[in-house]
Design an enzyme around this catalytic site. Sequence first.
Site, PDB file in Angstrom:
ATOM      1  CD  GLU A  38      -2.944   0.989   2.467  1.00  0.00           C
ATOM      2  OE1 GLU A  38      -3.450   1.989   2.825  1.00  0.00           O
ATOM      3  OE2 GLU A  38      -3.352  -0.227   2.726  1.00  0.00           O
TER       4      GLU A  38
ATOM      5  NE  ARG B  23       4.657   3.937  15.657  1.00  0.00           N
ATOM      6  CZ  ARG B  23       4.193   4.258  14.434  1.00  0.00           C
ATOM      7  NH1 ARG B  23       4.623   5.526  13.697  1.00  0.00           N
ATOM      8  NH2 ARG B  23       3.248   3.483  13.793  1.00  0.00           N
TER       9      ARG B  23
ATOM     10  CD  GLU C 102      -4.606   7.165   5.676  1.00  0.00           C
ATOM     11  OE1 GLU C 102      -4.331   7.719   7.077  1.00  0.00           O
ATOM     12  OE2 GLU C 102      -4.882   5.999   5.676  1.00  0.00           O
TER      13      GLU C 102
ATOM     14  CG  HIS D 120      -0.740   9.634   7.532  1.00  0.00           C
ATOM     15  ND1 HIS D 120      -0.423   9.297   8.980  1.00  0.00           N
ATOM     16  CD2 HIS D 120      -0.813   8.398   6.934  1.00  0.00           C
ATOM     17  CE1 HIS D 120      -0.116   8.015   9.206  1.00  0.00           C
ATOM     18  NE2 HIS D 120      -0.505   7.510   8.096  1.00  0.00           N
ATOM     19  CB  THR D 121       3.008  10.048   3.107  1.00  0.00           C
ATOM     20  OG1 THR D 121       4.220  10.236   3.918  1.00  0.00           O
ATOM     21  CG2 THR D 121       2.570  11.203   2.469  1.00  0.00           C
ATOM     22  CG  ASN D 122       2.143   4.225   6.616  1.00  0.00           C
ATOM     23  OD1 ASN D 122       3.396   3.882   6.436  1.00  0.00           O
ATOM     24  ND2 ASN D 122       1.407   3.576   7.274  1.00  0.00           N
TER      25      ASN D 122
ATOM     26  NE  ARG E  33       8.843   0.312   5.848  1.00  0.00           N
ATOM     27  CZ  ARG E  33       8.323  -1.051   5.604  1.00  0.00           C
ATOM     28  NH1 ARG E  33       7.228  -0.982   4.950  1.00  0.00           N
ATOM     29  NH2 ARG E  33       8.978  -2.278   5.771  1.00  0.00           N
TER      30      ARG E  33
ATOM     31  CD1 TRP F  49      -8.121   6.557  14.469  1.00  0.00           C
ATOM     32  CD2 TRP F  49      -6.580   7.972  13.849  1.00  0.00           C
ATOM     33  NE1 TRP F  49      -8.157   6.595  12.935  1.00  0.00           N
ATOM     34  CE2 TRP F  49      -7.127   7.161  12.490  1.00  0.00           C
ATOM     35  CE3 TRP F  49      -5.270   8.740  13.359  1.00  0.00           C
ATOM     36  CZ2 TRP F  49      -6.606   7.250  11.259  1.00  0.00           C
ATOM     37  CZ3 TRP F  49      -5.085   8.891  12.096  1.00  0.00           C
ATOM     38  CH2 TRP F  49      -5.535   8.057  10.972  1.00  0.00           C
TER      39      TRP F  49
ATOM     40  CG  ASP G  10      -1.711   4.290   2.678  1.00  0.00           C
ATOM     41  OD1 ASP G  10      -2.440   3.844   1.800  1.00  0.00           O
ATOM     42  OD2 ASP G  10      -1.600   4.221   3.741  1.00  0.00           O
TER      43      ASP G  10
END
Length: 321
Positions: A135, A309, A139, A152-154, A163, A229, A137
Amino acid sequence: MRPRNPHPSRSNKLVPYLAFIVFSAIFVFKVDVIISQTIFAAKRNQEIRTSQSVVVKNGTFYQQFIISWGESHTQILEDGELLTLSLDKSSGAGFESKREILFGKVEMQIKLIPGNSAGTITTFYLSSEGDHHDEIDFEFIGNSSGNPYTVHTNVFSQGRGERENQFFLWFDPTQDFHTYTIIWNPKCIIFLIDNMPIREFRNAETLGVPYPKEQPMRVYSSIWNADEWATQHGRVKTNWTLAPFEASYRNFTADGCIWSYRTRSSTCNETDFSTNPWLNMELDRRSRERMKKLQREHMVYDYCTDKWRFRRGPGKECRIN
């Protein structure tokens, strides 16, 4: 005075045979024309398909996509060139491409939800299917009025994501359409906004990091509620009195290697991979410097620097990304 026909009945009997011969000649001529047209059309289609990288420009939403959910919250307007998704308390909506690609350049112009969009998510992304999916992304996380949108990128490979890079947008994405682009090739994945690179995820297979290169993906877009969230870690909830929330899409463009399940291969060949610019594209030095400057000014989260994290350290791909 003409002599009488000594065999009148024989002449009459020849008429059906003559008619049959004429009909047969016409039929053979028609068949010959049809065969010639078919051969010509086949040759023309073969010529059209000479370039194996299939290009779709400004394809209508009727032609290129299907509504995958929330049909009552979707409108296709302007002869199929504009699509809107809306969200209210009952449902959001989403659409997906009819075709899958294995590598490609896809872009969409999007105008995001105006006003107080806190709690909402608008998306534009590529994804395969299954538990070990890949995927890529975009967002867009809504915010309360006066606060910036977060993009938001992933990148997921073989089912693993985490990531994330996040940015505050440096313009108002609700006042006009802006262009969001994903370039995905065997070397890297590049995220661009209005032709400005904001992120490059480079292939790190030499470091033992899986890279999305085996699974064909579709283009997806959606709008949905994530107020548990999304905005300020869920502290700001969706204000449903402002619904419906609406995002608009137009000018979809794709240049991709179309995947065929029948042949288990894509339409791109070795020539395409050596001559097509986006199939070999990496950021050059100047573009990478521009990207790093934008990241310094507008990036608000980078998983590669999140020591809380990732207590054991960031992923190996962070060494080259």
